[in-house]
Design an enzyme around this catalytic site. Sequence first.
Site, PDB file in Angstrom:
ATOM      1  N   SER A 284      36.508  37.902  38.183  1.00  0.00           N
ATOM      2  CA  SER A 284      37.100  37.375  39.412  1.00  0.00           C
ATOM      3  C   SER A 284      36.334  36.163  39.868  1.00  0.00           C
ATOM      4  O   SER A 284      35.199  35.918  39.469  1.00  0.00           O
ATOM      5  CB  SER A 284      37.033  38.436  40.499  1.00  0.00           C
ATOM      6  OG  SER A 284      35.686  38.626  40.856  1.00  0.00           O
ATOM      7  N   LYS A 285      36.995  35.432  40.731  1.00  0.00           N
ATOM      8  CA  LYS A 285      36.418  34.217  41.246  1.00  0.00           C
ATOM      9  C   LYS A 285      35.151  34.524  42.054  1.00  0.00           C
ATOM     10  O   LYS A 285      34.220  33.746  42.094  1.00  0.00           O
ATOM     11  CB  LYS A 285      37.449  33.521  42.132  1.00  0.00           C
ATOM     12  CG  LYS A 285      37.262  32.030  42.137  1.00  0.00           C
ATOM     13  CD  LYS A 285      38.451  31.356  42.743  1.00  0.00           C
ATOM     14  CE  LYS A 285      38.108  29.978  43.157  1.00  0.00           C
ATOM     15  NZ  LYS A 285      37.712  28.991  42.385  1.00  0.00           N
ATOM     16  N   ARG A 286      35.162  35.672  42.675  1.00  0.00           N
ATOM     17  CA  ARG A 286      34.039  36.029  43.541  1.00  0.00           C
ATOM     18  C   ARG A 286      32.710  36.047  42.782  1.00  0.00           C
ATOM     19  O   ARG A 286      31.670  35.694  43.314  1.00  0.00           O
ATOM     20  CB  ARG A 286      34.268  37.398  44.183  1.00  0.00           C
ATOM     21  CG  ARG A 286      34.716  37.277  45.631  1.00  0.00           C
ATOM     22  CD  ARG A 286      34.951  38.635  46.228  1.00  0.00           C
ATOM     23  NE  ARG A 286      35.931  39.413  45.468  1.00  0.00           N
ATOM     24  CZ  ARG A 286      35.663  40.539  44.853  1.00  0.00           C
ATOM     25  NH1 ARG A 286      34.451  41.044  44.884  1.00  0.00           N
ATOM     26  NH2 ARG A 286      36.599  41.176  44.196  1.00  0.00           N
TER      27      ARG A 286
END
Length: 534
Positions: A284-286
Amino acid sequence: MDKVRVRFAPSPTGFLHVGGLRTALYNYLFAKKNNGSFILRIEDTDKNRFVEGALESLVDMLDTMGLIHDEGTFTNHEIQTIYADKPRINPAEATVSKNYPSLVEIGEYGPYIQSERLPLYKKYAKKLVESGAGYYCFCSTGRLAMLREEQIENKLPAKYDKYCLSLSPEEIQERLKVRAPHVIRLNISDERGDIVFGDLVRGQVTIHARDIDDQVLMKSDGYPTYHLANVVDDHLMEITHVIRGEEWLPSTPKHILLYEAFGWKAPAFAHLPLLLNPDKSKLSKRQGDVAVEEYLKKGYLKEALLNFIALLGWNPGAGNTQEIFSLAELVQTFDLRNVHKAGAVFDLKKLDWMNAEYIKKLSPNELYQRVKSGNFLEKDLIKEASQEMQTEEYLKRVLLIERDRLTKLSDVGDNNPFFFASDLMYHATLLNWKENTKEMTQEALQKAHKILSELSNADWVSKETVEKVLMRAAGDPAHSQDGSAAGRSRGDFLWPLRVALTGVQHSPSPFEVAWVLGKEESLKRLEKALKKLS
Ligand code: GLU
């Protein structure tokens, strides 16, 4: 077997995701390996997710990465440069895209942009309604929300209750006449048993039809959903193999039902394993960057990134431990049978290692060009250095010395700031080797100064000459019995030299540093060191 035709079918909603790059890469490899065609189709039917300029940058990024397609959507630039020497692509056959004027489309199966194919989807949706495989649904969002609430209360799965299937033909006609908002749904019969299909990665997959909702195929805005457009296009474009991410696996039974409803042969499917963060959560981008562009901006080489991505979910087969593959080698080695089911961890440390390996293989000239064109020389450390230290010649020397120790192109200079400093900040005592006295250090520095000043500028061109004269002065312990020359160790001479040139204890060898700095700057630094001691 039919001629292999595969497609990468992104929805341009922002940037090219590393997962998207892997899907594109595997499709490309499979096509090349099997002498097939790799097609770029754009799935832009979700108007809510439209992002200005995203499509153009996505097509550009595929080019940048070298995944050159044979058919579909192109930028004008691609046609004029990359494809100029490809007989299969004839720029004269390019049609300008209706919806994206900066793009063109080439191929016999166009248009390749779904928003330009709307009449086709309408026609096929209508066919489904006529055959009973699809039906009009006029339910309001309010009714659907209530239905959903009831289902949640009764712990039932989210499914449309087929209410509109019971409308009479007259009722339907009346509503259509007054243009009542409606969708078209897929009619999945409760009697339809298991849906079974083969997947080239996962083997046989079985899903109960009763678990599948009556999928919306045409939305009230007249646009198709992904499912309808995807199946219609894969069929009309004669796609033989659908290679895509595992997140699409739950959609596949719906697609199988659509192929059945149309009486079409379904393509073969291969669902690629999920990409995971090191903690095994979905990438994920996180937890880091997922945009391909970000990796390039950070100083990863496109070849290294592709090589790394290729190994996320695939390996060259039992007994083959090769890890470094060029794109051509990947084409030769790639086999869908060696794609695994288990999720693949995106391990940044491995990417760093691989990138360093690729950097080592670049010629000094190529390395310089890459560093320059990637704007990695645009950093304060370098921009604030003297003019001489910013010349191509000087930078190439720095790069030659740093090459084997760089992880990313953006690291240039970071580990050796003294290459760009005009004043070194160090304490005079650092110049002394071990217990040596100030006088011994002075003597060593003077000796170095003398030797280097006797070298001509022409001698300086060769790194080896600089090394040879300095090593001779340092004495070569390999030639003396007690590991020292003339009772001295190399450290007596080399340590003060290193500190005078770099101001630090750890650096590339003093010969390399002197060679990079050049005669004038090296002598200047030695003089400054002597001054510190006086
Ligand atoms: N448009 C879908 C995507 O964005 C394509 C999925 C497929 O390949 O069927 O990934």
